[in-house]
Enzyme design. Structure first.
Site, mmCIF file in Angstrom:
data_model
loop_
_atom_site.group_PDB
_atom_site.id
_atom_site.type_symbol
_atom_site.label_atom_id
_atom_site.label_comp_id
_atom_site.label_asym_id
_atom_site.label_seq_id
_atom_site.Cartn_x
_atom_site.Cartn_y
_atom_site.Cartn_z
ATOM 1 N N PRO A 2 0.775 -1.199 -0.065
ATOM 2 C CA PRO A 2 -0.087 -0.094 -0.160
ATOM 3 C C PRO A 2 0.980 1.255 -0.103
ATOM 4 O O PRO A 2 1.803 1.459 0.848
ATOM 5 C CB PRO A 2 -0.563 0.131 1.212
ATOM 6 C CG PRO A 2 -0.688 -1.529 1.477
ATOM 7 C CD PRO A 2 0.416 -2.022 1.015
ATOM 8 N N GLU A 3 0.817 1.909 -1.148
ATOM 9 C CA GLU A 3 1.503 3.324 -1.034
ATOM 10 C C GLU A 3 0.300 4.320 -0.979
ATOM 11 O O GLU A 3 -0.984 4.191 -0.903
ATOM 12 C CB GLU A 3 2.041 3.553 -2.400
ATOM 13 C CG GLU A 3 3.164 2.312 -2.695
ATOM 14 C CD GLU A 3 4.077 2.430 -4.097
ATOM 15 O OE1 GLU A 3 4.093 3.468 -4.687
ATOM 16 O OE2 GLU A 3 4.224 1.316 -4.618
ATOM 17 N N LYS A 58 1.779 7.487 3.884
ATOM 18 C CA LYS A 58 1.228 5.872 3.822
ATOM 19 C C LYS A 58 0.290 5.604 5.019
ATOM 20 O O LYS A 58 0.058 4.564 5.284
ATOM 21 C CB LYS A 58 2.305 4.926 3.534
ATOM 22 C CG LYS A 58 2.967 5.160 2.156
ATOM 23 C CD LYS A 58 3.998 4.328 1.961
ATOM 24 C CE LYS A 58 4.862 4.770 0.772
ATOM 25 N NZ LYS A 58 6.043 3.928 0.416
ATOM 26 N N ARG A 125 1.775 -10.511 6.936
ATOM 27 C CA ARG A 125 3.221 -10.635 7.331
ATOM 28 C C ARG A 125 3.542 -10.106 8.335
ATOM 29 O O ARG A 125 4.608 -9.906 8.881
ATOM 30 C CB ARG A 125 3.846 -10.054 6.090
ATOM 31 C CG ARG A 125 4.001 -11.104 5.036
ATOM 32 C CD ARG A 125 4.474 -10.585 3.801
ATOM 33 N NE ARG A 125 6.028 -10.321 4.040
ATOM 34 C CZ ARG A 125 7.052 -9.857 2.968
ATOM 35 N NH1 ARG A 125 6.456 -9.465 1.854
ATOM 36 N NH2 ARG A 125 8.383 -9.658 3.190
ATOM 37 N N ARG A 168 20.054 15.131 -1.385
ATOM 38 C CA ARG A 168 20.663 14.021 -1.493
ATOM 39 C C ARG A 168 21.424 13.832 -2.884
ATOM 40 O O ARG A 168 20.773 12.989 -3.842
ATOM 41 C CB ARG A 168 19.793 12.570 -1.261
ATOM 42 C CG ARG A 168 19.061 12.632 0.047
ATOM 43 C CD ARG A 168 18.409 11.107 0.293
ATOM 44 N NE ARG A 168 19.219 10.202 0.208
ATOM 45 C CZ ARG A 168 18.851 8.806 0.094
ATOM 46 N NH1 ARG A 168 17.347 8.589 0.471
ATOM 47 N NH2 ARG A 168 19.649 7.855 0.006
ATOM 48 N N ARG A 278 15.782 -3.033 -4.646
ATOM 49 C CA ARG A 278 14.429 -3.340 -4.876
ATOM 50 C C ARG A 278 14.407 -3.744 -6.416
ATOM 51 O O ARG A 278 14.983 -3.243 -7.313
ATOM 52 C CB ARG A 278 13.735 -2.065 -4.716
ATOM 53 C CG ARG A 278 13.935 -1.374 -3.556
ATOM 54 C CD ARG A 278 13.480 -2.246 -2.162
ATOM 55 N NE ARG A 278 12.156 -1.674 -1.769
ATOM 56 C CZ ARG A 278 11.985 -0.769 -1.395
ATOM 57 N NH1 ARG A 278 12.698 0.149 -0.797
ATOM 58 N NH2 ARG A 278 10.758 -0.567 -0.682
#
Length: 301
Positions: A2-3, A58, A125, A168, A278
DNA sequence: CACTTGACCTGTCCGC
DNA sequence: TGCGGACAGGTCAAGT
């Protein structure tokens, strides 16, 4: 998984279902799934009425009349599903709907309301959590304070995106998009989709992005998230909305989980890479690794 | 300090 | 058929 679009879809569903209901009892069989002292649960959750349902990044914020808020993070496999009094006792037709079958083996928390309806927090999970926290303190917690801007806030500009990314400079653009302190709500699916839309390779270091690329990315992030919300989010395996319904965005996805298929823009095969740990999907032709400037310099040498 | 890796978990899929 | 291992990916903690 879920984003932002999935959490927003759940929020919109719960917003129509929860406000006004009063908590009667709470059950959990996994302490990490419902975090908060027994005393706080007794005093600030039981008997409280639900006032509103918000989202930040989120996270879902279920605001209670006790001046406490249930903060919910679904992480990978979390679900928040509402079951009406009717569904609970088998009335109505769709016996295949998830709400009829709850609780099930993935149910971690069950909140019962005084009118007989229930809210289930399912999480196969067990990465997700619900925390009972004092509402006035939320904005001061590091959990919220460190979050980057909301991409669907009307004030979110490309200048703001550029400023956040520049914190960054050496990171890859994909790593930065997944960093919730840079921008809120983006996860693996929509990072890949937006980078494809903006024709940017995920390993591109931020310092080498052009202004044009940043502007394009800004536009793509907004349009992808809006499209995904309109499709009810993405369901890979677990995700469902507040009524137990799956999202259909993956049906429209252009690169995510489409390795081997042809790029909708140029027809070349989508490939899968690993970027900052990822699974990452790219069109190697549309999404050039080098900036146009670097490629030009190289060609002149 | 910036970045990477491991841990948290369970269900599914793959190769043997 | 069964079993071990890799894999899925959000986030924080620990390691380089």
């Amino acid at each position: 998984m879920p984003e932002l679009p999935e959490v927003e879809t759940v929020r919109r569903g719960l917003k129509k279902l929860l406000p006004g209901r009063e908590v009667q009892s709470v059950k959990t069989d996994w302490p990490k799934s419902l975090q908060g002292s027994k005393a706080d649960v007794q005093q600030f959750l039981l008997g409280a009425r639900i006032e509103a349902v918000h989202r930040r990044a989120k996270m879902l914020l279920i605001e209670l009349s006790s001046d406490y808020t249930l903060v919910v993070h679904l992480k990978m496999t979390g679900q928040l599903v509402f079951q009406s009094d009717k569904e609970r006792f088998g009335a109505g037709h769709p016996t295949d709907s998830l709400a009829h079958k709850l609780p099930d083996s993935s149910t971690r928390v069950e909140i019962a309301f005084t009118d007989g309806s229930r809210l289930f927090f399912n999480d196969q999970r067990k990465f997700g959590w619900i925390r009972l926290l004092p509402t006035p303190e939320l904005e001061h917690l590091p959990l919220f304070q460190k979050l980057g801007p909301e991409p669907l806030d009307p004030s979110f500009s490309w200048q703001q995106l550029r400023a956040m990314l520049q914190r960054r400079p050496n990171a890859s653009i994909k790593a930065a998009l997944l960093d919730q302190t840079v921008i809120s709500g983006i996860g693996n699916i929509y990072a890949d989709e937006a980078l494809w839309g903006a024709k940017i390779h995920p390993t591109m270091p931020i310092r080498s992005l052009s202004l044009v690329q940043i502007k394009r990315l800004h536009g793509e992030l907004i349009s992808i998230l809006q499209l995904a919300i309109s499709k009810g989010g993405s369901t890979d395996k677990n995700y469902v909305d507040a009524k137990g319904k799956k999202g259909s965005y993956l049906h429209f996805a252009r690169v995510f989980r489409r390795e081997g298929q042809s790029c909708p823009r140029c027809g070349n095969a989508i490939i899968k890479l690993r970027v900052s740990g990822r699974g990452t999907h790219v069109c190697p032709v549309c999404q050039k690794l080098k900036s146009p400037r670097a490629a030009k310099t190289e060609a002149n040498q």
